[in-house]
Design a protein around this motif. Structure first.
Motif, PDB file in Angstrom:
ATOM      1  N   SER A   1     -41.708   2.754  -2.024  1.00  0.00           N
ATOM      2  CA  SER A   1     -41.479   4.169  -2.238  1.00  0.00           C
ATOM      3  C   SER A   1     -42.740   4.968  -1.936  1.00  0.00           C
ATOM      4  O   SER A   1     -43.862   4.528  -2.207  1.00  0.00           O
ATOM      5  CB  SER A   1     -41.053   4.431  -3.684  1.00  0.00           C
ATOM      6  OG  SER A   1     -39.835   3.783  -3.969  1.00  0.00           O
ATOM      7  N   THR A   2     -42.557   6.144  -1.332  1.00  0.00           N
ATOM      8  CA  THR A   2     -43.669   7.062  -1.105  1.00  0.00           C
ATOM      9  C   THR A   2     -43.244   8.455  -1.566  1.00  0.00           C
ATOM     10  O   THR A   2     -42.055   8.733  -1.742  1.00  0.00           O
ATOM     11  CB  THR A   2     -44.063   7.130   0.380  1.00  0.00           C
ATOM     12  OG1 THR A   2     -42.979   7.702   1.132  1.00  0.00           O
ATOM     13  CG2 THR A   2     -44.392   5.754   0.924  1.00  0.00           C
ATOM     14  N   SER A   3     -44.204   9.341  -1.742  1.00  0.00           N
ATOM     15  CA  SER A   3     -43.910  10.679  -2.235  1.00  0.00           C
ATOM     16  C   SER A   3     -43.234  11.549  -1.184  1.00  0.00           C
ATOM     17  O   SER A   3     -42.466  12.454  -1.513  1.00  0.00           O
ATOM     18  CB  SER A   3     -45.199  11.360  -2.705  1.00  0.00           C
ATOM     19  OG  SER A   3     -46.140  11.437  -1.639  1.00  0.00           O
ATOM     20  N   ASP A   4     -43.491  11.259   0.116  1.00  0.00           N
ATOM     21  CA  ASP A   4     -42.938  12.115   1.171  1.00  0.00           C
ATOM     22  C   ASP A   4     -41.923  11.411   2.063  1.00  0.00           C
ATOM     23  O   ASP A   4     -41.355  12.021   2.980  1.00  0.00           O
ATOM     24  CB  ASP A   4     -44.065  12.674   2.040  1.00  0.00           C
ATOM     25  CG  ASP A   4     -44.921  11.573   2.685  1.00  0.00           C
ATOM     26  OD1 ASP A   4     -44.580  10.377   2.525  1.00  0.00           O
ATOM     27  OD2 ASP A   4     -45.925  11.915   3.317  1.00  0.00           O
ATOM     28  N   ASN A   5     -41.658  10.130   1.833  1.00  0.00           N
ATOM     29  CA  ASN A   5     -40.701   9.352   2.637  1.00  0.00           C
ATOM     30  C   ASN A   5     -41.078   9.285   4.114  1.00  0.00           C
ATOM     31  O   ASN A   5     -40.217   9.138   4.982  1.00  0.00           O
ATOM     32  CB  ASN A   5     -39.281   9.912   2.508  1.00  0.00           C
ATOM     33  CG  ASN A   5     -38.574   9.421   1.257  1.00  0.00           C
ATOM     34  OD1 ASN A   5     -38.903   8.370   0.717  1.00  0.00           O
ATOM     35  ND2 ASN A   5     -37.615  10.185   0.784  1.00  0.00           N
TER      36      ASN A   5
END
Length: 334
Positions: A28-32
């Motif tokens: 998972s990342t904050s900005d995809n």
């Protein structure tokens, strides 16, 4: 699950081309937005550069507001080994065939070794060449010496013509082999217009005919989607100047979308024809009648298929993927 298929090879020029698919779960990342790739060594001996290699891609997995689903990256097809006769008239125009399933603006640019290092030891621009970025055409203006040169490009898509930030970036690298040909440049092989037969929902078939005056055809190389079958090289009629191969492909539901199929003829003197390409769009022949869209998505009939407009929270060609569950699955794997 991983599927791998060897597509083409050349014993004379010592190269092999293949494809494979690989399922990967991203963290998972904050900005995809994800940057990923491969790095290693052992480039072929080159006139300029070589040694290490790097392939870096960028993908944006956010839902696009304009199409209601995750962006589809552009695709490109190029022979891995392109032969050019240094004695032929310049400039030599090498067109890079590109397509984008979302209908986005596609541009090509030189790969760089800044930030993510997109090209390892072959970042240097092919000598005295110019890249027409909007049209993806490489113009070779002068070739100083024979040998092998690497070309490292990035293929990128943009939502609008004026956009500066790419939605995704895909690497494309291949070798240009410069030879000191002894035959006339006008005698290089040429691909004749083939007869194409595409029955609905059945097998795709094409006959590729190559002709060369004064030089026999030694092979026809293809760059194709997984599953293509190519016949042996056969003489066309009683002429020694014309040869052909048959290619067939039976696409499945997993192949729905746009594909590029390219082919090049090679003479026994190693001269190569210009690369010819076809865009193949695989669609569901039944369209919206078969209710292909999932999770409440609306289906819009098109001339050659349909488009699923996903509800909020879903993505995929058929809107079959729940984005919330997808992210939860990624989180649980950490």
């Amino acid at each position: 699950m991983e599927v791998q298929r060897q597509s083409e090879f050349s014993e004379d020029d010592n190269w092999t081309y293949g494809q494979r698919t690989l399922n990967v779960t991203f963290p998972s990342t904050s900005d995809n937005i994800y940057v990923f790739g491969y790095r290693s060594g052992s480039w072929a001996t080159l006139v300029d550069g070589g040694g290490s290699w790097s392939l870096i891609a960028t993908a944006n997995l956010n839902i696009r507001q304009d199409i209601g689903r995750i962006n589809s990256s552009p695709i490109a097809a190029m022979q891995p080994f392109v032969t050019v006769n240094k004695n032929c008239a310049m400039p030599y125009a090498l067109r890079i065939p590109v397509q984008d399933e979302d209908g986005d603006v596609v541009r090509c640019r030189w790969a760089t070794n800044s930030l993510t290092d997109e090209c390892g030891g072959v970042c240097s621009i092919f000598r005295n060449s110019v890249l027409d970025q909007p049209n993806c055409i490489l113009y070779i203006n002068e070739i100083p010496s024979t040998g092998r040169y690497a070309v490292a490009l990035q293929i990128e898509d943009f939502g609008e013509q004026q956009d500066k930030i790419a939605l995704s970036s895909i690497p494309l690298q291949f070798i240009i082999n410069v030879i000191d040909g002894t035959t006339m440049c006008d005698n290089k092989p040429r691909i004749e217009t083939p007869v194409i037969e595409i029955p609905s929902n059945t097998m795709y078939h094409q006959t590729i005919i190559a002709t060369s005056t004064g030089s026999q055809i030694s092979d026809v190389y293809i760059v194709s989607p997984v599953g293509f079958i190519k016949s042996e090289l056969l003489r066309y009629s009683s002429s020694n100047d014309s040869w052909y191969v048959n290619v067939t492909w039976t696409p499945t539901d997993e192949d729905i979308g746009i594909h590029i199929f390219c082919y090049t003829a090679i003479g026994v003197d190693r001269q190569a024809s210009d690369q010819e390409c076809k865009t193949l769009k695989i669609v569901d022949a039944e369209g919206c009648v078969s209710n292909p869209c999932s999770n409440g998505a609306s289906c819009t009939q098109q001339i050659n298929g349909y488009i699923c407009k996903c509800d909020v929270g879903f993505t995929g060609i058929f809107c079959e993927t729940d984005i919330g569950k997808l992210h939860q699955n990624v989180y649980n794997r950490q």
